[in-house]
Design an enzyme around this catalytic site. Structure first.
Site, PDB file in Angstrom:
ATOM      1  N   ARG A   1       4.094  -0.373  -4.680  1.00  0.00           N
ATOM      2  CA  ARG A   1       3.766  -0.814  -3.313  1.00  0.00           C
ATOM      3  C   ARG A   1       2.458  -1.601  -3.241  1.00  0.00           C
ATOM      4  O   ARG A   1       2.084  -2.107  -2.192  1.00  0.00           O
ATOM      5  CB  ARG A   1       3.657   0.401  -2.387  1.00  0.00           C
ATOM      6  CG  ARG A   1       4.924   1.210  -2.304  1.00  0.00           C
ATOM      7  CD  ARG A   1       4.746   2.388  -1.386  1.00  0.00           C
ATOM      8  NE  ARG A   1       4.676   1.995  -0.009  1.00  0.00           N
ATOM      9  CZ  ARG A   1       5.715   1.867   0.797  1.00  0.00           C
ATOM     10  NH1 ARG A   1       6.930   2.132   0.337  1.00  0.00           N
ATOM     11  NH2 ARG A   1       5.570   1.510   2.043  1.00  0.00           N
TER      12      ARG A   1
ATOM     13  N   LYS B   1      12.766 -15.739  -9.447  1.00  0.00           N
ATOM     14  CA  LYS B   1      12.479 -14.721 -10.471  1.00  0.00           C
ATOM     15  C   LYS B   1      11.437 -15.240 -11.445  1.00  0.00           C
ATOM     16  O   LYS B   1      10.505 -14.542 -11.809  1.00  0.00           O
ATOM     17  CB  LYS B   1      13.741 -14.342 -11.273  1.00  0.00           C
ATOM     18  CG  LYS B   1      14.771 -13.505 -10.581  1.00  0.00           C
ATOM     19  CD  LYS B   1      14.362 -12.077 -10.329  1.00  0.00           C
ATOM     20  CE  LYS B   1      13.674 -11.923  -9.010  1.00  0.00           C
ATOM     21  NZ  LYS B   1      14.388 -11.681  -7.830  1.00  0.00           N
TER      22      LYS B   1
ATOM     23  N   LYS C   1       6.153  -4.580  -3.726  1.00  0.00           N
ATOM     24  CA  LYS C   1       7.595  -4.391  -3.521  1.00  0.00           C
ATOM     25  C   LYS C   1       7.986  -4.340  -2.039  1.00  0.00           C
ATOM     26  O   LYS C   1       8.989  -4.904  -1.646  1.00  0.00           O
ATOM     27  CB  LYS C   1       8.011  -3.094  -4.219  1.00  0.00           C
ATOM     28  CG  LYS C   1       9.501  -2.836  -4.205  1.00  0.00           C
ATOM     29  CD  LYS C   1      10.191  -3.608  -5.288  1.00  0.00           C
ATOM     30  CE  LYS C   1      11.675  -3.383  -5.314  1.00  0.00           C
ATOM     31  NZ  LYS C   1      12.355  -4.540  -5.927  1.00  0.00           N
TER      32      LYS C   1
ATOM     33  N   GLU D   1      17.416 -18.345  -6.587  1.00  0.00           N
ATOM     34  CA  GLU D   1      17.041 -17.000  -7.009  1.00  0.00           C
ATOM     35  C   GLU D   1      16.506 -17.023  -8.448  1.00  0.00           C
ATOM     36  O   GLU D   1      15.521 -16.345  -8.766  1.00  0.00           O
ATOM     37  CB  GLU D   1      18.252 -16.054  -6.871  1.00  0.00           C
ATOM     38  CG  GLU D   1      18.107 -14.666  -7.460  1.00  0.00           C
ATOM     39  CD  GLU D   1      16.953 -13.847  -6.875  1.00  0.00           C
ATOM     40  OE1 GLU D   1      16.314 -14.276  -5.902  1.00  0.00           O
ATOM     41  OE2 GLU D   1      16.684 -12.763  -7.435  1.00  0.00           O
TER      42      GLU D   1
ATOM     43  N   GLU E   1       7.800 -15.678  -9.855  1.00  0.00           N
ATOM     44  CA  GLU E   1       7.057 -14.484  -9.448  1.00  0.00           C
ATOM     45  C   GLU E   1       6.585 -13.629 -10.610  1.00  0.00           C
ATOM     46  O   GLU E   1       5.560 -12.978 -10.513  1.00  0.00           O
ATOM     47  CB  GLU E   1       7.843 -13.640  -8.430  1.00  0.00           C
ATOM     48  CG  GLU E   1       9.078 -12.963  -8.961  1.00  0.00           C
ATOM     49  CD  GLU E   1       9.772 -12.112  -7.893  1.00  0.00           C
ATOM     50  OE1 GLU E   1      10.995 -12.041  -7.921  1.00  0.00           O
ATOM     51  OE2 GLU E   1       9.081 -11.534  -7.044  1.00  0.00           O
TER      52      GLU E   1
ATOM     53  N   HIS F   1      16.856 -36.987  -4.212  1.00  0.00           N
ATOM     54  CA  HIS F   1      16.138 -37.284  -2.968  1.00  0.00           C
ATOM     55  C   HIS F   1      14.662 -36.920  -3.092  1.00  0.00           C
ATOM     56  O   HIS F   1      13.996 -36.701  -2.081  1.00  0.00           O
ATOM     57  CB  HIS F   1      16.801 -36.551  -1.801  1.00  0.00           C
ATOM     58  CG  HIS F   1      18.223 -36.973  -1.601  1.00  0.00           C
ATOM     59  ND1 HIS F   1      18.566 -38.223  -1.136  1.00  0.00           N
ATOM     60  CD2 HIS F   1      19.390 -36.344  -1.870  1.00  0.00           C
ATOM     61  CE1 HIS F   1      19.884 -38.332  -1.108  1.00  0.00           C
ATOM     62  NE2 HIS F   1      20.403 -37.197  -1.552  1.00  0.00           N
TER      63      HIS F   1
ATOM     64  N   ASN G   1      -1.771   2.437   5.452  1.00  0.00           N
ATOM     65  CA  ASN G   1      -0.856   1.359   5.089  1.00  0.00           C
ATOM     66  C   ASN G   1      -0.528   0.619   6.383  1.00  0.00           C
ATOM     67  O   ASN G   1      -0.169   1.256   7.362  1.00  0.00           O
ATOM     68  CB  ASN G   1       0.414   1.955   4.469  1.00  0.00           C
ATOM     69  CG  ASN G   1       1.466   0.914   4.181  1.00  0.00           C
ATOM     70  OD1 ASN G   1       1.159  -0.275   4.038  1.00  0.00           O
ATOM     71  ND2 ASN G   1       2.711   1.347   4.086  1.00  0.00           N
ATOM     72  N   GLY G   2      -0.654  -0.714   6.380  1.00  0.00           N
ATOM     73  CA  GLY G   2      -0.332  -1.482   7.587  1.00  0.00           C
ATOM     74  C   GLY G   2      -1.505  -2.327   8.030  1.00  0.00           C
ATOM     75  O   GLY G   2      -2.441  -2.550   7.258  1.00  0.00           O
TER      76      GLY G   2
ATOM     77  N   CYS H   1       0.835  -1.196   0.000  1.00  0.00           N
ATOM     78  CA  CYS H   1       0.000   0.000   0.000  1.00  0.00           C
ATOM     79  C   CYS H   1       0.875   1.253   0.000  1.00  0.00           C
ATOM     80  O   CYS H   1       1.875   1.323   0.708  1.00  0.00           O
ATOM     81  CB  CYS H   1      -0.946   0.087   1.188  1.00  0.00           C
ATOM     82  SG  CYS H   1      -2.084  -1.292   1.283  1.00  0.00           S
TER      83      CYS H   1
ATOM     84  N   TRP I   1      -2.642  -2.989  -1.675  1.00  0.00           N
ATOM     85  CA  TRP I   1      -2.306  -4.409  -1.744  1.00  0.00           C
ATOM     86  C   TRP I   1      -3.126  -5.046  -0.631  1.00  0.00           C
ATOM     87  O   TRP I   1      -2.873  -4.803   0.551  1.00  0.00           O
ATOM     88  CB  TRP I   1      -0.805  -4.599  -1.522  1.00  0.00           C
ATOM     89  CG  TRP I   1      -0.360  -6.021  -1.655  1.00  0.00           C
ATOM     90  CD1 TRP I   1       0.037  -6.640  -2.805  1.00  0.00           C
ATOM     91  CD2 TRP I   1      -0.259  -6.996  -0.616  1.00  0.00           C
ATOM     92  NE1 TRP I   1       0.372  -7.944  -2.547  1.00  0.00           N
ATOM     93  CE2 TRP I   1       0.201  -8.200  -1.213  1.00  0.00           C
ATOM     94  CE3 TRP I   1      -0.516  -7.002   0.748  1.00  0.00           C
ATOM     95  CZ2 TRP I   1       0.407  -9.366  -0.496  1.00  0.00           C
ATOM     96  CZ3 TRP I   1      -0.309  -8.175   1.473  1.00  0.00           C
ATOM     97  CH2 TRP I   1       0.150  -9.333   0.846  1.00  0.00           C
TER      98      TRP I   1
END
Ligand code: F6R
Length: 591
Positions: free
Chosen positions: A27, A472, A586, A468, A475, A491, A100-101, A2, A74
């Site tokens: 955000r 990438k 983000k 990583e 997402e 395994h 926000n929060g 947010c 968000w």
């Protein structure tokens, strides 16, 4: 998670707020809305959808007002719907709030407010704030006094802004744990989650501390502490290079940020060597060292762990920030905790660092965003200096984090200069790897775009690069992907390999080469399509992503770059927006 913005000044407020919302879109981007005060009316327009869609659908640009607040969402509490979009209002439509929060005790407060007759129209935690303010304003409080009165009742983490018809011409803001930055260019005043929202208008900024309240009017800005005492704050200068947010001719921020990596590397070596070496020595002397981070930053930490061990002969552990609290019993005065975070805002990391501080640990943070909450909480801060990163998927910040760990490990053995020189040279190799592979990666992404799963394998220091690369891909292209140490395949995961399954094998010609290749062969024997990321060609590869030959501890940095580009082109070929992947944001300011 947010973004919030408020503007109060001489100019029409709504265009400024809308422009800011576009800059804050990283955000959160599932809903957007604005509220303005005009001619004795409180105007609110909001909806689910990306900002441009909401602007068009509701003709937001036509909204008048010289005081306005805005929000990009968000979702945390409540589905992505128009009702749940911010701003939220009180029963009489006289107060508007953007937040926000998370207000953790919102259920209890909602019940209390409902009992005394308040009517709620959304499922959000935020909506309790305008209703609480409503009661205070009815009792004749000013908006700032109303905020000071209700803040002690709010549990959780928040930054919010409010406007009201009962105390018009002003915006109030407050925060706890979540950032809130004020920009000043008299007679124009701004307040936002991120200075990026208004950095094109002013570079003079002030931060709010926890529980402080700010009041913006056309006459100026006032700050108060939690008891209502006036505070004097000095503006500091915002680094404009950090606040740049244009795409620079690239189609997406992500591509721009991938391309900026060579430059980021040459900038990162400009550290205060003495301070840096002292930090490295603190790490070396500590009884135990724990690195904590989330997502991509955690993968950088895993590479850091190898570097500390190989170069500094210092063993350390990496603990996922969301799990850190469960190990807090082992943290004490002789512990150094290294927190890694691009944003410096990630709630789990911030929480972990607070717990570590309480236990007496020394906290060193590695962050990108200047003046972040994490930086404020840390005893020592190392900055990445790689400029603002807007795309949700981290790229240049990851490479910069790797470089910081490289410098730190060499500083442990008093060889900072040597490491800095190697990194400066490496920036040419990053450019090479991009030039060598761009067209091959475009072709490969066209060929593999319909695959349902990718596997990434590597050994030793490169294992985190496999993870990583997989992160990438998943997402931004929504293809299932897993990264793992090559030795772990047999395994369990080997059972998933079938004809044509893409397996990305990171096997530089270092101490891991032969063993990794033999694991790759095990997948090829079961039909896998092998993409080799290496400086050494092999018949095993169906496709070869060539990387330059570098010192073995530098391979992670050259190997990750083509993996970022592969994920980017796969996302493009699948019609996904790489800058704004679904369900993600983000800055993850909720736990
Ligand atoms: C992935 C990504 C996330 C972040 C994670 C931590 O591309 O960007 O996994 O790495 O949310 O964020 P920071 O580093 O800001 O703490």
């Amino acid at each position: 998670m947010c973004g919030i913005i408020g503007y109060c000044g001489q100019k029409p407020a709504v265009p400024i707020v809308l422009e800011a919302l576009k800059r804050l879109e990283y955000r959160g981007y599932d809903s957007a809305g604005i509220a303005s005060l005009y001619d004795g009316r409180l105007l609110i327009r909001k909806d689910a959808g990306k900002i441009d869609e909401v602007i068009q659908k509701h003709d937001l640009a036509s909204l008048p007002g010289i005081v306005a607040i805005g929000h990009t969402r968000w979702a945390t509490h409540g589905a992505v719907t128009q009702f749940n979009a911010h701003p939220h209002s009180d029963c009489g439509g006289r107060v508007a709030v953007v937040h926000n929060g998370i207000i953790e005790n919102n259920q209890q407060l909602r019940q209390e407010l409902t009992k005394i007759g308040h009517k709620f129209t959304s499922e959000t935690d935020t909506e309790i704030i305008p209703h609480l303010l409503e009661d205070e304003l009815k009792n004749g409080c000013s908006l700032e006094q109303a905020v000071l009165n209700i803040a002690p009742r709010l549990e959780g983490s928040y930054a919010f802004l409010g406007i009201s018809l009962d105390d018009p011409g002003k915006i109030i803001g407050t925060r706890k744990t979540i950032p809130l930055i004020v920009g000043t260019d008299a007679p124009d005043y701004y307040v936002s989650s991120d200075a990026l929202a208004f950095s094109q208008y002013t570079n003079r900024v002030m931060s709010l501390e926890d529980n402080e309240v700010v009041v913006l009017t056309q006459k100026g800005i006032e700050f108060f502490d939690a008891q209502g005492n006036k505070l004097v704050k000095r503006a500091r200068k915002l680094d404009h290079s950090w606040a740049e947010s244009h795409k620079g001719g690239y189609q997406h921020f992500m591509l721009k940020e991938i391309m900026e990596q060579a430059q980021a590397l040459s900038q990162i070596v400009h550290q205060d060597e003495k301070r840096f070496t002292n930090i490295a020595l603190d790490i070396l002397r500590a009884r135990q060292v724990i690195i904590t981070a989330c997502g991509t930053s955690r993968y950088a930490a895993l590479v850091g762990r190898y570097l500390f061990s190989r170069v500094g002969k210092k063993f350390c552990d990496v603990v996922m920030a969301s799990e850190f609290g469960y190990f807090a019993d082992s943290v004490d005065k002789s512990t150094v905790v290294i927190a890694v975070s691009q944003s410096g805002e990630t709630a789990d990391v911030v929480e972990g660092v607070k717990a570590a501080r309480d236990a007496g640990a020394q906290v060193i943070s590695i962050v990108n965003r200047p003046n972040s909450i994490l930086a404020d909480l840390s005893h020592q801060v190392i900055y990445l200096n790689c400029g603002s990163e807007i795309a949700v998927a981290a790229t240049k910040s990851f490479l910069s984090q790797l470089a910081i760990f490289y410098l730190l490990s060499f500083a442990m053995v008093n060889s900072f200069d040597e490491a800095a020189a190697r990194l400066t040279d490496l920036s040419g190799d990053i450019t090479k790897v991009l030039n060598w592979n761009k067209s091959e990666l475009i072709k490969l992404s066209q060929k593999l775009k319909d695959k349902s799963a990718f596997y990434y394998i590597a050994r030793g220091i490169n294992f985190a690069i496999a993870s990583e690369g997989a992160l990438k891909l998943k997402e931004i292209s929504y293809i299932h992907a897993e990264g793992m140490p090559a030795g772990e395949l047999k395994h369990g995961t080997l059972a998933l390999i079938e004809l044509g399954t893409p397996v990305v094998v990171i096997c530089p010609a270092d101490y891991t080469f032969l063993e990794t290749l033999s694991n790759a062969m095990e997948t090829k024997s079961r039909g896998a399509y092998i993409i080799g990321v290496s400086d050494k060609e092999s018949d095993i590869y169906d496709s070869w992503i060539r990387i330059p030959e570098v010192d073995e501890l530098l391979y992670p940095m050259v190997a990750v770059v083509p993996l970022q580009l592969l994920a980017y082109y796969l996302a493009i070929n699948r019609g996904c927006d790489p800058d704004k992947p679904r369900n993600l944001a983000k800055s993850v300011t909720v736990k």
